[in-house]
Design a protein around this motif. Sequence first.
Motif, PDB file in Angstrom:
ATOM      1  N   THR A 178       0.848  -1.187   0.000  1.00  0.00           N
ATOM      2  CA  THR A 178       0.000   0.000   0.000  1.00  0.00           C
ATOM      3  C   THR A 178       0.889   1.244   0.000  1.00  0.00           C
ATOM      4  O   THR A 178       1.971   1.240   0.588  1.00  0.00           O
ATOM      5  N   GLN A 179       0.469   2.292  -0.634  1.00  0.00           N
ATOM      6  CA  GLN A 179       1.228   3.545  -0.645  1.00  0.00           C
ATOM      7  C   GLN A 179       0.982   4.276   0.671  1.00  0.00           C
ATOM      8  O   GLN A 179       0.322   5.306   0.731  1.00  0.00           O
ATOM      9  N   ARG A 180       1.548   3.698   1.709  1.00  0.00           N
ATOM     10  CA  ARG A 180       1.323   4.199   3.056  1.00  0.00           C
ATOM     11  C   ARG A 180       2.569   3.890   3.892  1.00  0.00           C
ATOM     12  O   ARG A 180       3.208   2.855   3.708  1.00  0.00           O
ATOM     13  N   TYR A 181       2.908   4.787   4.784  1.00  0.00           N
ATOM     14  CA  TYR A 181       4.122   4.642   5.591  1.00  0.00           C
ATOM     15  C   TYR A 181       3.750   4.456   7.052  1.00  0.00           C
ATOM     16  O   TYR A 181       2.851   5.137   7.559  1.00  0.00           O
ATOM     17  N   SER A 206       0.235   9.408   2.895  1.00  0.00           N
ATOM     18  CA  SER A 206      -0.677   8.734   3.819  1.00  0.00           C
ATOM     19  C   SER A 206       0.121   7.889   4.803  1.00  0.00           C
ATOM     20  O   SER A 206       1.123   7.264   4.450  1.00  0.00           O
ATOM     21  N   LEU A 207      -0.365   7.839   6.045  1.00  0.00           N
ATOM     22  CA  LEU A 207       0.391   7.208   7.113  1.00  0.00           C
ATOM     23  C   LEU A 207      -0.429   6.184   7.891  1.00  0.00           C
ATOM     24  O   LEU A 207      -1.648   6.328   8.038  1.00  0.00           O
ATOM     25  N   ASN A 208       0.273   5.157   8.382  1.00  0.00           N
ATOM     26  CA  ASN A 208      -0.225   4.325   9.477  1.00  0.00           C
ATOM     27  C   ASN A 208       0.461   4.849  10.733  1.00  0.00           C
ATOM     28  O   ASN A 208       1.688   4.747  10.864  1.00  0.00           O
ATOM     29  N   VAL A 228      -4.947  12.168   0.791  1.00  0.00           N
ATOM     30  CA  VAL A 228      -4.320  11.612   1.981  1.00  0.00           C
ATOM     31  C   VAL A 228      -5.364  10.981   2.902  1.00  0.00           C
ATOM     32  O   VAL A 228      -6.437  11.545   3.125  1.00  0.00           O
ATOM     33  N   HIS A 230      -5.084   8.893   6.706  1.00  0.00           N
ATOM     34  CA  HIS A 230      -4.282   8.273   7.759  1.00  0.00           C
ATOM     35  C   HIS A 230      -5.095   7.215   8.492  1.00  0.00           C
ATOM     36  O   HIS A 230      -6.324   7.322   8.609  1.00  0.00           O
ATOM     37  N   ARG A 231      -4.403   6.205   8.974  1.00  0.00           N
ATOM     38  CA  ARG A 231      -5.016   5.206   9.846  1.00  0.00           C
ATOM     39  C   ARG A 231      -4.274   5.231  11.175  1.00  0.00           C
ATOM     40  O   ARG A 231      -3.055   5.394  11.207  1.00  0.00           O
ATOM     41  N   SER A 282       3.819  -1.915   4.408  1.00  0.00           N
ATOM     42  CA  SER A 282       4.090  -0.478   4.301  1.00  0.00           C
ATOM     43  C   SER A 282       5.221  -0.211   3.317  1.00  0.00           C
ATOM     44  O   SER A 282       6.105  -1.047   3.116  1.00  0.00           O
TER      45      SER A 282
END
Length: 368
Positions: A178-181, A206-208, A228, A230-231, A282
């Motif tokens: 996923t395009q998420r860090y 977008s972030l975890n 964006v 966030h989770r 991630s």
Amino acid sequence: MNETITLLSAGNSLGVYIPAKLLQLQLRDQGIHTDIYMLEHLYDHETLDKIPRYRKAFHDSFAVAKMGYKLAKDSRETFDEDHVVMLLHEWKQSGRRRFIALTGFWIPILERYREMMGAVDVDIRLIRLDASHTPSFSVYGKACDAFNNVWLYPVGENRIAQTIAVSEEEPVPFQDRTQRYLIHGGGWGIGTYKDKISELTASGISLNIIAYYNEDLTSDSADLPESVSHRYFMLDPSWSPWQRNSSNEFDFPPFAEIKQGEDCTFETSGNYPKAFELMRHSTGIISKPGGATLLDSLASATPLIFLEPFGDHERANAHLWVSLGLGISYDAWKEQDFAVSVLESIHHNLRNAAYKANNLVSNITNGR
């Protein structure tokens, strides 16, 4: 190899506790009876009562945390002597002779036990999870040399000698992630990670986000750019590493996704921390370069984008990861406009490095 292995850990850092739990499970899989003992069970009541306050203070202020790092002291000052005597008697009665310590704060106890056992050979190994001395070892100076020091990253050699595997699963291919860090502050939520969230958000990332207290959770979805999302995830704030479960075992941290307006259920997992599953999917891990984060990065082949280190040992970790092409500093990544392409090459380097690394458990079971 039928003798019990005693793992000596502590809850002052999940970076010490989680590797101990991983080793326990993996050694048991090899048919070796393995127990974990936690340093906190030796503390006097005053010291134990202070831990939540210290933890919150370190979380709220990185400056306070760094000051605490510099004030690390001999653990003997915090022990309840009755607890120590009972533990040493228990070990002697059960004939324990194989010990693996993941924190130097156990050294005074190990010195006393070895003296008690006299001519009996006691196999004691100090596992060094970082690329230089951590405070828990450095406070004891040359006393460390009386034991077998096992370095994952031998000082001055610029290499990974061995690692502690987190999972047997293959890393998720970079293009399938996923395009998420994932952004976090280690086990206690320490560091500058919170300061980076607004900047990353403004850059469309977008972030975890791992939260540690309820005040870390924000309902900012209305203010986010359209691209964006966030989770938020949280470690159970009521959990302590030194608390045993109903089966008299220690657990990985209970973990849950936090969604606004919904109840959450904190769950633990069997073979590795639930947060590791987030890391596997991630694009990168944004965090201070702690020893356990290096293990996560290598095992998941997830590039480490490291923030300001917490002490000299984390500075050495960062230097090692950069020199091996396994990570990048946040500032250097920012200079490249937060490019994903640079992380893909790091991902491949991590896969190759993990393939070549020896597994510490194999070395232990082979008697090395």
